[in-house]
Design an enzyme around this catalytic site. Structure first.
Site, PDB file in Angstrom:
ATOM      1  N   GLU A  53      94.549  -9.183  37.153  1.00  0.00           N
ATOM      2  CA  GLU A  53      94.492 -10.635  36.953  1.00  0.00           C
ATOM      3  C   GLU A  53      93.482 -11.015  35.878  1.00  0.00           C
ATOM      4  O   GLU A  53      93.787 -11.791  34.970  1.00  0.00           O
ATOM      5  CB  GLU A  53      94.133 -11.356  38.250  1.00  0.00           C
ATOM      6  CG  GLU A  53      94.022 -12.859  38.048  1.00  0.00           C
ATOM      7  CD  GLU A  53      93.685 -13.627  39.297  1.00  0.00           C
ATOM      8  OE1 GLU A  53      93.792 -14.862  39.257  1.00  0.00           O
ATOM      9  OE2 GLU A  53      93.314 -13.007  40.302  1.00  0.00           O
ATOM     10  N   ASP A  61      94.714  -7.696  42.027  1.00  0.00           N
ATOM     11  CA  ASP A  61      94.037  -8.985  42.137  1.00  0.00           C
ATOM     12  C   ASP A  61      92.682  -8.680  42.771  1.00  0.00           C
ATOM     13  O   ASP A  61      92.608  -8.371  43.964  1.00  0.00           O
ATOM     14  CB  ASP A  61      94.829  -9.968  43.000  1.00  0.00           C
ATOM     15  CG  ASP A  61      94.288 -11.389  42.901  1.00  0.00           C
ATOM     16  OD1 ASP A  61      93.109 -11.543  42.533  1.00  0.00           O
ATOM     17  OD2 ASP A  61      95.034 -12.337  43.204  1.00  0.00           O
ATOM     18  N   ASP A  83      99.365 -11.337  42.792  1.00  0.00           N
ATOM     19  CA  ASP A  83      99.189 -11.976  44.096  1.00  0.00           C
ATOM     20  C   ASP A  83     100.066 -11.337  45.168  1.00  0.00           C
ATOM     21  O   ASP A  83      99.708 -11.343  46.353  1.00  0.00           O
ATOM     22  CB  ASP A  83      99.542 -13.466  44.025  1.00  0.00           C
ATOM     23  CG  ASP A  83      98.639 -14.253  43.102  1.00  0.00           C
ATOM     24  OD1 ASP A  83      97.425 -14.209  43.307  1.00  0.00           O
ATOM     25  OD2 ASP A  83      99.160 -14.910  42.174  1.00  0.00           O
ATOM     26  N   THR A  94      89.919 -16.780  45.402  1.00  0.00           N
ATOM     27  CA  THR A  94      88.612 -16.980  44.752  1.00  0.00           C
ATOM     28  C   THR A  94      87.962 -18.294  45.173  1.00  0.00           C
ATOM     29  O   THR A  94      86.749 -18.357  45.364  1.00  0.00           O
ATOM     30  CB  THR A  94      88.763 -16.927  43.220  1.00  0.00           C
ATOM     31  OG1 THR A  94      89.240 -15.634  42.837  1.00  0.00           O
ATOM     32  CG2 THR A  94      87.423 -17.164  42.528  1.00  0.00           C
ATOM     33  N   ILE A 123      89.975 -10.434  43.590  1.00  0.00           N
ATOM     34  CA  ILE A 123      89.669 -11.321  44.710  1.00  0.00           C
ATOM     35  C   ILE A 123      90.783 -12.357  44.789  1.00  0.00           C
ATOM     36  O   ILE A 123      90.816 -13.299  44.005  1.00  0.00           O
ATOM     37  CB  ILE A 123      88.305 -12.025  44.567  1.00  0.00           C
ATOM     38  CG1 ILE A 123      87.166 -11.018  44.449  1.00  0.00           C
ATOM     39  CG2 ILE A 123      88.073 -12.941  45.776  1.00  0.00           C
ATOM     40  CD1 ILE A 123      85.788 -11.663  44.321  1.00  0.00           C
ATOM     41  N   ASP A 124      91.700 -12.161  45.705  1.00  0.00           N
ATOM     42  CA  ASP A 124      92.724 -13.172  45.934  1.00  0.00           C
ATOM     43  C   ASP A 124      92.161 -14.166  46.942  1.00  0.00           C
ATOM     44  O   ASP A 124      91.780 -13.793  48.051  1.00  0.00           O
ATOM     45  CB  ASP A 124      94.007 -12.539  46.475  1.00  0.00           C
ATOM     46  CG  ASP A 124      95.138 -13.544  46.506  1.00  0.00           C
ATOM     47  OD1 ASP A 124      95.329 -14.246  45.503  1.00  0.00           O
ATOM     48  OD2 ASP A 124      95.822 -13.638  47.545  1.00  0.00           O
TER      49      ASP A 124
END
Length: 278
Positions: free
Chosen positions: A74, A94, A223, A99, A96-97
């Site tokens: 990402e 990702d 995601d 954030t 930190i999905d």
């Protein structure tokens, strides 16, 4: 054990170790109240130093072991990197999905990472270190939460379904109108609506059987890449919200405990078609 199984074990063991290291970093940083962050597309679409540090940790660690592997990350993409999935082994990340959750120290954020080989998902991991939830799947080997096998629910009717949906990180009028209209349509006909603020964790809840379906417009492949294989290995389905096959770069997803429930949900939705990633 055949050579392909040995290779798959090495891939999985390596990424699992790195993901747990990333989780330690997230746990350390979530305690900081005033996290340094930058705005991407809007003031609710954010990136933090921790997002960037986690993605670097994962990519650097995997490249040390697998020098010919490719990456779709990402933060790499947001900095101008290419979104391209070839037949080469490709890690989709990702860091930190969720954030926005992370910025507020709301404990529903996760590392989401998947390995695709020949454009087919082989490994998926979703790790929420704050809640000690590690969801994982490998092709043909089932889905797990903290090493305990999980399975989707047996719900087939919308009236019995707990549905996950999101407002998303866009305030474009067309996007907001679609969210409002779908909420208005679905609230009277489903058992309940929920939102965790993380596409990956919403998908993990469907795989676990804690929720029965989830849809979203405007997400990206990073995601949903890990969630796709985890749901499929848990016995669920992942499709396009219009009812056809999943198009991974379309920025649209619908997943459910069964094909029957997925089709019923699809028929109720106001559709939205964001600009695809590729």
């Amino acid at each position: 054990m055949c050579e392909c199984e040995t290779t798959s074990d090495l891939y999985y063991d390596t990424v699992l170790k790195l993901t747990k290291e990333a989780g330690k970093l997230i746990n350390e940083k979530i305690k900081i109240r005033n996290k340094k962050r930058e705005i991407k597309s809007s003031n609710i679409d954010l990136v933090t130093e921790t997002d960037q540090a986690v993605e670097k940790l994962l990519i650097d660690g995997l490249l040390r072991e697998f020098k010919d592997h490719k990456f779709i990350g990402e933060e790499t993409v947001s900095s101008g990197g290419e979104v391209k999935l070839t037949d080469a082994p490709t890690w989709i990340i990702d860091p930190i999905d969720g954030t926005l959750n992370f910025v507020h120290s709301f404990p529903h954020s996760c590392v989401s990472i998947a390995l695709f080989v020949n454009q087919i998902p082989e490994i998926g991991i979703i790790y929420n270190p704050m809640m000690n939830q590690l969801f994982s799947a490998r092709k043909g080997k089932g889905a797990f939460l903290n090493e305990q096998q999980i399975h989707v629910s047996d719900i087939k009717d919308l009236s019995d379904a707990l549905l996950m949906m999101e407002c998303g990180t866009s305030r474009e009028v067309e996007r907001m109108n679609a969210v409002y209209e779908n909420q208005k349509r679905l609230m009277p006909i489903v058992h309940g609506l929920r939102s965790l603020g993380s596409a990956a964790l919403n998908m993990a809840m469907v795989a676990l059987g804690g929720a029965d379906a989830y849809f979203e417009f405007g997400i990206h492949i990073w995601d949903i890449a890990a969630g796709e294989i985890i749901i499929r290995e848990a016995g669920g389905v992942v499709i396009d919200p219009s009812g056809g096959a999943l198009k991974r770069f379309s920025r649209r997803v619908l997943c459910a405990s069964s094909q029957e429930l997925a089709e019923k949900l699809s028929q109720e939705l106001v559709q939205l078609y964001p600009e695809p990633d590729a």
